[in-house]
Motif scaffolding. Structure first.
Motif: not given
Length: 235
Positions: A146-151, A153-154, A189
């Protein structure tokens, strides 16, 4: 009479505001264009998931349940000893085994799952090989944390807005406009993240503690969409 007068004034102002709002709502809008911009990126999977299970058969369902529980408890204790590995119990179910005529129950069969997750592929791969001495392999797949995906996506969100602005400018120029107003913009997203089967040099059946198998985690595509409406201003 004075309070009634103030009330009448308030009602009059409210009515005027409503009429003004209705008039604005009915104002025609010309040269509106709906646009969509999409940006995507292939992201390497950085989480490994393994499902192991214990399955056995016994004529006594209580004895069978106790046997499965002991096996699971030992496996959980072993898995918790591995650094960086998350442990969770999966599904567990039992069902009767009938005779050849499918009339009488001759035994009971039970299956219980253990689910492991880790960002360290080498650690989890080695642990899995060791645990296959007492458990069986149910499956292995990979995903994006999840943190990787959010980074990512931002970052893609900024790129999507820039791509939308570029398309808006192209549409404005194509229509001969002098500029445009942004009416609405929606950012979303997504991305398809299929289960990635494990690939090994010697095959899953030969996975043991003596050697760590070669694993290709694969990638998933992360996408950010920008959907909006602009109003082209004509000279």
């Amino acid at each position: 009479m004075q309070p009634l007068s103030r009330l009448a004034s308030v009602l009059a102002l409210s009515a005027a505001a409503l009429l003004s709002f209705a008039a604005q709502a009915d104002d025609p809008r010309y040269n509106q264009v709906a646009l969509r911009a999409e940006v995507s990126q292939e992201i390497a999977h950085d989480l490994m998931h393994v499902t192991l299970y214990s399955e056995a058969q016994h004529s006594d369902p209580a004895a069978l349940a106790a046997q499965i529980t002991r096996t699971l408890n030992d496996a959980v204790k072993q898995a918790r000893g591995a650094e960086g590995v998350s442990v969770a119990l999966g599904s567990r179910h039992s069902y009767p085994v009938y005779d050849d005529k499918n009339q009488q129950i001759t035994a009971w069969r039970e299956r219980a799952e253990l689910r492991l997750e880790s960002a360290s592929f080498a650690t989890l791969s080695k642990l899995t090989g060791e645990m296959l001495k007492t458990l069986k392999m149910g499956g292995m797949d990979f995903s994006i944390a999840t943190p990787t995906r959010k980074q990512h996506e931002d970052t893609l969100l900024k790129d999507a807005v820039a791509a939308f602005r570029s398309r808006a400018q192209l549409a404005t120029e194509a229509l001969g406009g002098s500029g445009y107003k942004l009416i609405s913009l929606n950012l979303s997203s997504g991305g398809f993240q299929p289960p990635m089967p494990m690939r090994m040099a010697k095959g899953m059946a030969m996975m043991d503690a003596a050697a760590t198998p070669e694993i290709e985690a694969g990638t998933s595509q992360v996408t950010v969409n920008a959907d909006g409406v602009i109003e082209v201003l004509m000279p």
